[in-house]
Enzyme design. Structure first.
Site, mmCIF file in Angstrom:
data_model
loop_
_atom_site.group_PDB
_atom_site.id
_atom_site.type_symbol
_atom_site.label_atom_id
_atom_site.label_comp_id
_atom_site.label_asym_id
_atom_site.label_seq_id
_atom_site.Cartn_x
_atom_site.Cartn_y
_atom_site.Cartn_z
ATOM 1 N N THR A 238 -47.427 -0.668 -15.654
ATOM 2 C CA THR A 238 -48.751 -0.045 -15.537
ATOM 3 C C THR A 238 -49.747 -0.748 -16.460
ATOM 4 O O THR A 238 -49.367 -1.262 -17.506
ATOM 5 C CB THR A 238 -48.618 1.428 -15.981
ATOM 6 N N THR B 141 -48.510 4.406 -20.729
ATOM 7 C CA THR B 141 -47.634 3.698 -19.789
ATOM 8 C C THR B 141 -46.200 4.106 -20.093
ATOM 9 O O THR B 141 -45.885 4.483 -21.219
ATOM 10 C CB THR B 141 -47.799 2.163 -19.941
ATOM 11 N N GLY B 142 -45.344 4.020 -19.077
ATOM 12 C CA GLY B 142 -43.947 4.384 -19.303
ATOM 13 C C GLY B 142 -43.453 5.342 -18.238
ATOM 14 O O GLY B 142 -43.970 5.349 -17.110
ATOM 15 N N HIS B 143 -42.465 6.156 -18.590
ATOM 16 C CA HIS B 143 -41.814 7.046 -17.619
ATOM 17 C C HIS B 143 -42.750 8.202 -17.228
ATOM 18 O O HIS B 143 -42.990 9.127 -17.998
ATOM 19 C CB HIS B 143 -40.511 7.578 -18.223
ATOM 20 N N GLY B 144 -43.285 8.095 -16.001
ATOM 21 C CA GLY B 144 -44.370 8.974 -15.578
ATOM 22 C C GLY B 144 -44.067 10.454 -15.652
ATOM 23 O O GLY B 144 -44.895 11.252 -16.120
ATOM 24 N N ARG C 91 -44.667 10.225 -4.028
ATOM 25 C CA ARG C 91 -44.507 10.617 -5.443
ATOM 26 C C ARG C 91 -45.791 10.283 -6.209
ATOM 27 O O ARG C 91 -46.346 9.201 -6.083
ATOM 28 C CB ARG C 91 -43.315 9.890 -6.037
HETATM 29 N N1 GLY Z 1 -46.324 5.326 -15.725
HETATM 30 C C1 GLY Z 1 -46.324 4.975 -14.378
HETATM 31 C C2 GLY Z 1 -45.558 5.860 -13.529
HETATM 32 O O1 GLY Z 1 -44.497 6.346 -13.892
HETATM 33 O O2 GLY Z 1 -46.006 6.119 -12.441
#
Ligand code: GLY
Length: 311
Positions: A172, A223-226, A200
């Site tokens: 991201t 940024t990272g695990h959405g 999603r």
């Molecule tokens: N941070 C981007 C996503 O998980 O969509």
């Protein structure tokens, strides 16, 4: 008048060494594209859009061209932008046929009574505003295809938005700026995560999770695990800490580590206080970032490693 500053990130994750140079070069170029606008007296809002546009064009990043693919092998992109002077926002999600979701999000901010448009509605709005379409396949890079194939073989949505170590190394993108008039703006754009379900929606288009800007406090892009970032409202958690008097760097450390310890997934964030103090922190293995201020570019990608160049 303030000294303007812009900071960008190019995504957190297990970025393979083969992708480090591309990420660093792309992050510096993006920060400089935004800084040029600030130097000419442009607004923070235009500067963060320009920085993100630069990374949406670059296949080193998971945004625009180079976005990762959903389970059906399609690109579905998301973006958000926020103006700190009046807390106005624009966001889009499930965008498939446009190269620059961030520019559509900016248009939502300026021209729509709504804040977040998705799928067919985002497309109709973009067409009405004259954004050119591109063929969805033209947004798909070789790395993104490889990343999906690897995910389908053995992937899980663990520690990074990009999957396992060798799955493409993209992330991201985001930018935060304070302009000469002291206004703050933030923009964030993504293709999400490899192998995501069709439809999603992650953290990036959700205000308070992927993006937050407030002239009274500062700005954050994450940024990272959405799914973890949105449960923790990571961007706004950092803003809240700063509002209570914590400095930008400490607030960024605390919130990113707090999210990681509570939800067991990794993330990164870039932060500017309203006075232009910088915060950068990531709990992933790597995150590319760069900022420009005072005609100097400062950048990095590994923990405890910072480089400097003249602008
Ligand atoms: N941070 C981007 C996503 O998980 O969509």
């Amino acid at each position: 008048m303030m000294k303007p500053i812009i900071i960008v990130h190019g995504g957190a994750g297990d970025i393979p060494s083969s992708r480090v140079k591309g990420k660093l070069d792309g992050s510096k170029a993006a920060a400089r594209a935004g800084y040029e606008i600030l130097l000419k007296g442009g607004t923070a809002l235009d500067a963060v859009e320009a920085a993100v546009v630069s990374m949406e064009k670059d296949e080193n990043f998971n945004a625009g061209y180079g976005s990762v693919l959903n389970l059906r092998g399609e690109v579905e992109m998301e973006a958000s932008i926020m103006r700190g002077s009046d807390l106005n926002v624009g966001a889009v999600t499930l965008v498939k046929e446009f190269l620059h979701p961030i520019s559509i999000a900016h248009k939502v901010l300026t021209d729509s009574p709504h804040s977040l448009l998705g799928a067919e509605g985002a497309k109709l709005f973009a067409l009405e505003k004259g954004f050119p379409t591109v063929k969805p396949e033209s947004l798909i890079s070789e790395h993104a295809k490889q990343a999906l194939n690897n995910f389908l073989k053995h992937g899980d949505f663990g520690r990074t938005e990009i999957g396992e170590k060798d799955e493409g190394g993209v992330g991201t993108v985001g930018a935060v700026a304070v302009d000469a008039a002291g206004h703050v703006a933030v923009a964030t754009s993504t293709g999400g995560m490899s192998g995501k379900a069709v439809g999603r929606i992650g953290d990036t288009p959700q205000i308070g999770s992927g993006t937050y800007a407030d002239d009274l406090v500062g700005g954050v892009s994450t940024t990272g695990h959405g799914e973890s970032i949105l449960k923790y409202c990571l961007a706004h958690s950092i803003i809240k800490l700063m509002e209570s008097g914590v400095d930008a760097q400490t607030a960024t450390n605390k919130a990113v580590e707090g999210m990681t310890s509570r939800l067991k997934n990794t993330a990164g964030a870039i932060t500017l206080s309203k006075d232009g103090e910088v915060g950068v922190h990531f709990s992933s293995q790597r995150m590319s970032w760069a900022y420009v201020k005072d005609n100097k570019t400062v950048y990095g990608i590994n923990h405890n490693e910072t480089f400097e160049e003249s602008y």
